[in-house]
Design a protein around this motif. Structure first.
Motif, PDB file in Angstrom:
ATOM      1  N   LEU A 112      -4.910  11.516  -6.237  1.00 54.50           N
ATOM      2  CA  LEU A 112      -4.604  10.090  -6.351  1.00 54.50           C
ATOM      3  C   LEU A 112      -3.955   9.823  -7.707  1.00 54.50           C
ATOM      4  O   LEU A 112      -4.447  10.270  -8.744  1.00 54.50           O
ATOM      5  CB  LEU A 112      -5.890   9.272  -6.216  1.00 54.50           C
ATOM      6  N   SER A 113      -2.860   9.085  -7.688  1.00 57.56           N
ATOM      7  CA  SER A 113      -2.183   8.766  -8.949  1.00 57.56           C
ATOM      8  C   SER A 113      -2.641   7.398  -9.454  1.00 57.56           C
ATOM      9  O   SER A 113      -3.134   6.569  -8.690  1.00 57.56           O
ATOM     10  CB  SER A 113      -0.665   8.773  -8.768  1.00 57.56           C
TER      11      SER A 113
ATOM     12  N   ALA B 222      -1.571   0.166  -7.096  1.00 61.24           N
ATOM     13  CA  ALA B 222      -0.969  -0.445  -5.906  1.00 61.24           C
ATOM     14  C   ALA B 222      -2.051  -0.882  -4.919  1.00 61.24           C
ATOM     15  O   ALA B 222      -1.960  -1.970  -4.334  1.00 61.24           O
ATOM     16  CB  ALA B 222       0.009   0.527  -5.242  1.00 61.24           C
ATOM     17  N   LEU B 223      -3.083  -0.060  -4.736  1.00 62.85           N
ATOM     18  CA  LEU B 223      -4.198  -0.447  -3.860  1.00 62.85           C
ATOM     19  C   LEU B 223      -4.884  -1.698  -4.400  1.00 62.85           C
ATOM     20  O   LEU B 223      -5.204  -2.622  -3.650  1.00 62.85           O
ATOM     21  CB  LEU B 223      -5.225   0.685  -3.756  1.00 62.85           C
TER      22      LEU B 223
ATOM     23  N   MET C 162       0.858  -1.173   0.000  1.00 55.76           N
ATOM     24  CA  MET C 162       0.000   0.000   0.000  1.00 55.76           C
ATOM     25  C   MET C 162       0.905   1.237   0.000  1.00 55.76           C
ATOM     26  O   MET C 162       1.855   1.292   0.782  1.00 55.76           O
ATOM     27  CB  MET C 162      -0.911   0.011   1.229  1.00 55.76           C
ATOM     28  N   PRO C 163       0.612   2.216  -0.843  1.00 53.80           N
ATOM     29  CA  PRO C 163       1.434   3.432  -0.848  1.00 53.80           C
ATOM     30  C   PRO C 163       1.471   4.079   0.528  1.00 53.80           C
ATOM     31  O   PRO C 163       0.453   4.157   1.226  1.00 53.80           O
ATOM     32  CB  PRO C 163       0.719   4.334  -1.868  1.00 53.80           C
ATOM     33  N   GLU C 164       2.645   4.519   0.912  1.00 50.97           N
ATOM     34  CA  GLU C 164       2.871   5.052   2.256  1.00 50.97           C
ATOM     35  C   GLU C 164       1.891   6.162   2.621  1.00 50.97           C
ATOM     36  O   GLU C 164       1.338   6.171   3.713  1.00 50.97           O
ATOM     37  CB  GLU C 164       4.314   5.551   2.367  1.00 50.97           C
ATOM     38  N   ARG C 165       1.662   7.082   1.708  1.00 53.34           N
ATOM     39  CA  ARG C 165       0.808   8.223   2.061  1.00 53.34           C
ATOM     40  C   ARG C 165      -0.668   7.849   2.185  1.00 53.34           C
ATOM     41  O   ARG C 165      -1.468   8.620   2.697  1.00 53.34           O
ATOM     42  CB  ARG C 165       0.985   9.378   1.073  1.00 53.34           C
ATOM     43  N   LEU C 166      -1.039   6.655   1.725  1.00 55.35           N
ATOM     44  CA  LEU C 166      -2.426   6.220   1.819  1.00 55.35           C
ATOM     45  C   LEU C 166      -2.683   5.331   3.035  1.00 55.35           C
ATOM     46  O   LEU C 166      -3.827   5.015   3.346  1.00 55.35           O
ATOM     47  CB  LEU C 166      -2.839   5.474   0.545  1.00 55.35           C
TER      48      LEU C 166
ATOM     49  N   GLU D  41      -0.682   5.064 -10.459  1.00 47.60           N
ATOM     50  CA  GLU D  41       0.199   4.068  -9.821  1.00 47.60           C
ATOM     51  C   GLU D  41      -0.296   3.716  -8.417  1.00 47.60           C
ATOM     52  O   GLU D  41      -0.293   2.546  -8.027  1.00 47.60           O
ATOM     53  CB  GLU D  41       1.633   4.602  -9.754  1.00 47.60           C
ATOM     54  N   GLU D  42      -0.751   4.712  -7.655  1.00 49.79           N
ATOM     55  CA  GLU D  42      -1.272   4.451  -6.312  1.00 49.79           C
ATOM     56  C   GLU D  42      -2.555   3.619  -6.377  1.00 49.79           C
ATOM     57  O   GLU D  42      -2.737   2.690  -5.583  1.00 49.79           O
ATOM     58  CB  GLU D  42      -1.545   5.767  -5.579  1.00 49.79           C
TER      59      GLU D  42
END
Length: 180
Positions: A88-89, A95-96, A3-7, A91-92
């Motif tokens: 939200l990108s 990743a989710l 999971m992306p760090e910022r999320l 890529e993110e």
């Protein structure tokens, strides 16, 4: 893919975690003692719980908790806050989706990642697309279709009318379901 760090959800302090754990025990004990009937004491405890939780919980969620999850997972979900991520990108989002499809975290972490997709792609029903594509596409023969994470995100963008600024052009392998 992680999971992306910022999320990731913000972890509670040890003091808040201990308080919520104690509140959960008190609420469940009160429910047990009152055999599932809501009363002012339980309502006050739930109100106190909700003052620290990432979203409001209702009586029935505590009542049926043990039939759905463990106390530890239930406690973790209290700190997960649904949030719309304006920037939200692609890529993110991928990743989710990978995180969910590969069950890379705890049950509560996967639920949290799914809620992020649901919140960020409203009306797209990410859960059905990932777990029940036959329902999402309205075709019983599509239960076991292979859809990549980028394709899933492309479908979510199309269905929710929320394009992500950095999304590449992706040819969707199946037609979008018709609104019915």
């Amino acid at each position: 893919m992680a999971m992306p760090e910022r999320l990731k959800p913000t972890p509670p302090t040890p003091k808040i975690r201990a308080l919520m754990k104690a509140l959960l025990k008190q609420i469940l004990d009160q429910i047990w003692d009152n055999q599932g009937r809501e009363n002012p004491e339980i309502s006050a405890l739930i109100q106190q719980w909700n003052s620290h939780a990432g979203r409001p919980f209702e009586f029935h969620e505590f009542l049926v908790m043990h039939s759905h999850t463990s106390a530890a997972n239930f406690l973790r979900t209290a700190f997960h806050q649904q949030k719309y991520v304006e920037d939200l990108s692609f890529e993110e989002a991928c990743a989710l989706t990978d995180f969910i499809c590969k069950c890379e975290g705890t049950e509560s972490d996967v639920d949290y990642a799914l809620s992020l997709l649901e919140t960020n792609f409203p009306e797209a029903n990410a859960s059905d697309l990932i777990f029940w594509p036959n329902e999402w596409f309205g075709d019983p023969d599509m239960l076991h279709v292979e859809i990549s994470s980028p394709e899933i995100v492309a479908y979510l963008m199309a269905k929710s009318s929320r394009p992500l600024a950095d999304a590449p052009l992706i040819t969707l392998p199946y037609a979008l379901p018709q609104e019915g």
